[in-house]
Design a protein around this motif. Structure first.
Motif, short mmCIF file in Angstrom:
data_model
loop_
_atom_site.label_atom_id
_atom_site.label_comp_id
_atom_site.label_asym_id
_atom_site.label_seq_id
_atom_site.Cartn_x
_atom_site.Cartn_y
_atom_site.Cartn_z
N VAL A 82 1.00 -1.54 -0.38
CA VAL A 82 -0.16 -0.21 -0.12
C VAL A 82 0.81 1.18 -0.05
CG1 VAL A 82 -1.83 1.40 1.32
CG2 VAL A 82 -2.13 -1.31 1.19
N ILE A 113 -7.09 2.25 -3.54
CA ILE A 113 -8.16 1.35 -2.52
C ILE A 113 -9.18 2.55 -1.90
CG2 ILE A 113 -6.79 -0.59 -2.80
CD1 ILE A 113 -5.32 0.15 -0.35
N GLY A 114 -8.74 3.72 -1.87
CA GLY A 114 -9.01 5.09 -0.90
C GLY A 114 -8.72 5.86 -1.30
N LEU A 117 -5.04 6.62 -1.36
CA LEU A 117 -4.51 4.82 -1.08
C LEU A 117 -4.21 4.21 -2.05
CD1 LEU A 117 -6.90 4.30 2.36
CD2 LEU A 117 -4.06 4.48 1.45
N ALA A 140 -5.52 -3.53 3.67
CA ALA A 140 -6.95 -2.90 5.01
C ALA A 140 -6.46 -2.54 6.06
CB ALA A 140 -8.37 -2.84 4.88
N ALA A 143 -3.06 -0.66 4.95
CA ALA A 143 -3.53 0.83 4.77
C ALA A 143 -3.52 1.63 6.13
CB ALA A 143 -4.81 1.31 3.80
N ARG A 182 -13.07 7.14 5.77
CA ARG A 182 -12.37 6.44 4.56
C ARG A 182 -13.62 5.50 4.17
NH1 ARG A 182 -6.62 8.01 2.60
NH2 ARG A 182 -6.23 10.09 4.20
N ARG A 183 -13.22 4.91 3.30
CA ARG A 183 -14.10 3.83 2.82
C ARG A 183 -12.78 2.90 1.88
NH1 ARG A 183 -19.34 3.97 -0.82
NH2 ARG A 183 -18.23 1.99 -1.36
N ILE A 184 -11.99 1.77 2.33
CA ILE A 184 -11.21 0.97 1.45
C ILE A 184 -11.67 0.16 1.10
CG2 ILE A 184 -9.06 0.03 2.09
CD1 ILE A 184 -9.12 1.76 5.02
N TYR A 190 -15.53 -3.19 -0.52
CA TYR A 190 -14.90 -2.51 0.96
C TYR A 190 -15.14 -3.05 2.27
CZ TYR A 190 -15.73 1.06 -2.33
OH TYR A 190 -15.45 1.80 -3.85
#
Length: 196
Positions: A82, A113-114, A117, A140, A143, A182-184, A190
């Motif tokens: 990441v 991925i975000g 990110l 995740a 991250a 955040r949404r990862i 997700y």
């Protein structure tokens, strides 16, 4: 008498960023814009953001194509999966790094991925889409660690490991001690973040 370009250059400190609105010049807005554009083309100034410029350093600015190559080299050498956008700050201006990252996403070498990110990726032989090299839970977790958040076992993992549940956890739920907004994930998949 100094030209407009020379007047602009006089208002730039050695290493600071100057906002276009703070340039006190007697010329009209369009003339200043043309002069700034010319100075950027001549590589005397570098545009670092909307209406923000700084003096170019001794080395010539790098094009978006070669920035993408520098990013690709940095990603290939790293053991991380990441990356934060901040990892590539020194390679060029904000806009140029953004263009280079978009090129890498389109080519399938990175996947976003975000917000800010990115993860190492490769093209799937089945779907042809870019997919990360490791699973979503590991991505995740890495991250969140890069963002300075502490990840602990989720309530589902704890219940399964203690024998209170026979439901096998999917691994898409992570417990975080800190607040995360955040949404990862990627491609509609997700992780679910719960407060520990």
């Amino acid at each position: 008498m100094l030209t407009l370009a020379d007047q602009i250059l006089e208002r730039f400190p050695g290493s600071g960023i100057v906002d276009r609105a703070n340039l006190a010049l007697s010329a009209n807005y369009d003339s200043v814009g043309r002069a700034l554009g010319q100075l950027v083309k001549e590589r005397k100034l570098v545009r670092v953001g909307r209406g923000q410029y700084k003096k170019a350093s001794g080395r010539a600015p790098v094009s978006a194509g070669s920035i993408a190559e520098l990013i690709e080299r940095k990603v290939a050498r790293s053991r991380r999966n990441v990356f934060l956008r901040g990892d590539f700050v020194g390679l060029g201006s904000y806009d140029a790094v953004g263009r280079a990252l978009r090129q890498m996403i389109q080519s399938g070498r990175l996947v976003q991925i975000g917000y800010g990110l990115y993860a190492k990726a490769e093209r799937s032989p089945f779907s042809g889409k870019a997919t990360p090299l490791v699973g979503i839970k590991r991505l995740a977790t890495e991250a969140l660690a890069r963002l300075g958040k502490t990840v602990v076992s989720s309530s589902f993992d704890t219940a399964y490991n203690s024998g209170r549940s026979t439901q096998v956890p999917t691994g898409r739920t992570l417990a975080v001690r800190d607040r995360v907004r955040r949404r990862i994930g990627y491609d509609g998949n997700y992780v679910v973040l719960e407060r520990a």
